[in-house]
Design a protein around this motif. Sequence first.
Motif, PDB file in Angstrom:
ATOM      1  N   LEU A 139       0.659  -0.963   0.034  1.00 39.45           N
ATOM      2  CA  LEU A 139       0.483  -0.025   0.206  1.00 39.45           C
ATOM      3  C   LEU A 139       0.894   0.757   0.159  1.00 39.45           C
ATOM      4  O   LEU A 139       0.676   1.923  -0.595  1.00 39.45           O
ATOM      5  CB  LEU A 139      -0.924   0.170   0.954  1.00 39.45           C
ATOM      6  CG  LEU A 139      -1.896   0.262   0.945  1.00 39.45           C
ATOM      7  CD1 LEU A 139      -3.300   1.642  -0.210  1.00 39.45           C
ATOM      8  CD2 LEU A 139      -3.448   1.085   2.406  1.00 39.45           C
ATOM      9  N   SER A 140       2.460   1.494   0.717  1.00 37.44           N
ATOM     10  CA  SER A 140       2.622   2.813   1.100  1.00 37.44           C
ATOM     11  C   SER A 140       3.383   2.582  -0.333  1.00 37.44           C
ATOM     12  O   SER A 140       3.512   3.620  -0.898  1.00 37.44           O
ATOM     13  CB  SER A 140       4.095   2.160   1.549  1.00 37.44           C
ATOM     14  OG  SER A 140       3.003   2.231   3.424  1.00 37.44           O
ATOM     15  N   ARG A 162       3.481   5.495  -6.011  1.00 40.00           N
ATOM     16  CA  ARG A 162       3.780   5.846  -7.139  1.00 40.00           C
ATOM     17  C   ARG A 162       2.585   6.259  -7.866  1.00 40.00           C
ATOM     18  O   ARG A 162       2.204   7.240  -9.113  1.00 40.00           O
ATOM     19  CB  ARG A 162       3.445   3.785  -7.685  1.00 40.00           C
ATOM     20  CG  ARG A 162       4.962   3.192  -7.681  1.00 40.00           C
ATOM     21  CD  ARG A 162       5.306   3.940  -8.840  1.00 40.00           C
ATOM     22  NE  ARG A 162       7.027   3.358  -8.160  1.00 40.00           N
ATOM     23  CZ  ARG A 162       8.581   3.325  -8.540  1.00 40.00           C
ATOM     24  NH1 ARG A 162       8.217   5.108  -8.497  1.00 40.00           N
ATOM     25  NH2 ARG A 162       9.622   3.170  -8.577  1.00 40.00           N
ATOM     26  N   ARG A 163       1.634   6.398  -6.529  1.00 41.01           N
ATOM     27  CA  ARG A 163      -0.263   7.017  -7.820  1.00 41.01           C
ATOM     28  C   ARG A 163       0.139   8.680  -6.803  1.00 41.01           C
ATOM     29  O   ARG A 163      -0.417   9.450  -7.993  1.00 41.01           O
ATOM     30  CB  ARG A 163      -0.823   6.750  -6.090  1.00 41.01           C
ATOM     31  CG  ARG A 163      -2.279   7.750  -6.151  1.00 41.01           C
ATOM     32  CD  ARG A 163      -2.708   6.588  -7.672  1.00 41.01           C
ATOM     33  NE  ARG A 163      -4.990   7.157  -7.516  1.00 41.01           N
ATOM     34  CZ  ARG A 163      -4.809   8.412  -8.096  1.00 41.01           C
ATOM     35  NH1 ARG A 163      -3.787   8.598  -8.990  1.00 41.01           N
ATOM     36  NH2 ARG A 163      -6.059   8.703  -8.150  1.00 41.01           N
ATOM     37  N   THR A 181       7.053  11.803  -4.746  1.00 44.80           N
ATOM     38  CA  THR A 181       8.509  11.553  -4.437  1.00 44.80           C
ATOM     39  C   THR A 181       9.313  12.442  -5.555  1.00 44.80           C
ATOM     40  O   THR A 181      11.040  12.608  -4.564  1.00 44.80           O
ATOM     41  CB  THR A 181       8.677  10.636  -4.667  1.00 44.80           C
ATOM     42  OG1 THR A 181       7.897  10.290  -6.822  1.00 44.80           O
ATOM     43  CG2 THR A 181       7.917   9.805  -4.788  1.00 44.80           C
ATOM     44  N   GLU A 182       8.833  13.178  -5.938  1.00 43.90           N
ATOM     45  CA  GLU A 182       9.813  14.997  -6.684  1.00 43.90           C
ATOM     46  C   GLU A 182       9.705  15.821  -6.078  1.00 43.90           C
ATOM     47  O   GLU A 182      11.265  15.749  -5.242  1.00 43.90           O
ATOM     48  CB  GLU A 182       8.886  14.889  -8.163  1.00 43.90           C
ATOM     49  CG  GLU A 182       9.022  14.291  -9.046  1.00 43.90           C
ATOM     50  CD  GLU A 182       7.691  14.745 -10.255  1.00 43.90           C
ATOM     51  OE1 GLU A 182       7.270  15.904  -9.879  1.00 43.90           O
ATOM     52  OE2 GLU A 182       7.359  13.328 -11.018  1.00 43.90           O
TER      53      GLU A 182
END
Length: 190
Positions: free
Chosen positions: A37-38, A43-44, A49-50
């Motif tokens: 899930l994490s 990814r979602r 993350t950027e």
Amino acid sequence: MGHGKKSESEVEGKQESGGFRKEFLLFLVVFLAIWLLSYLLTRRYPGFTEDLETLIAREVAFCLDLLRHRFTIDSSVLRLLTSHGTEKMVVITECTGLYTTIIYFAIIGAYPARLKEKGLGLLIGVPAIHILNLARMVFIALVLYHKRDLFHFFHGYLWQVSFVVFMLLLVILWMTKIVKPKGASTDGHG
């Protein structure tokens, strides 16, 4: 004891090992669910993350500035202005410590401990992982700055192993120093 009958201790031992198997299987299922899930959330929401890559690059830049090293920074790309030319260091998601933090979070979340103990484990462990990752990134930048030929050894081998060992030591420390055995009182009154 007759023929084919088992002693009470043999029966209890089987029940205990069956209980351990169930607890371990539950731990693995919950660990994998939290981890997956994490990971899927990262990814979602690629903007997260950027932003994390940029944050880590800025923190590395801050430390390099304190150490009086010359560089330029653009988003998550550092260009180290060395005596042997410009070295480019790109901070990608794998450089942020995010995936190690996710594994740590999943272990703490899946382990059978009280919510307060889990919270304390996260409160101590997540910043510790971040600080070690920052130290790792600064060290790697310094290696790239001064001894480029050693970069791949430190980046690809030594620090990867050290980082995993550190995370596992954090888990062991949490399990042994913070988590109380089941049935133990947490209020100090026995």
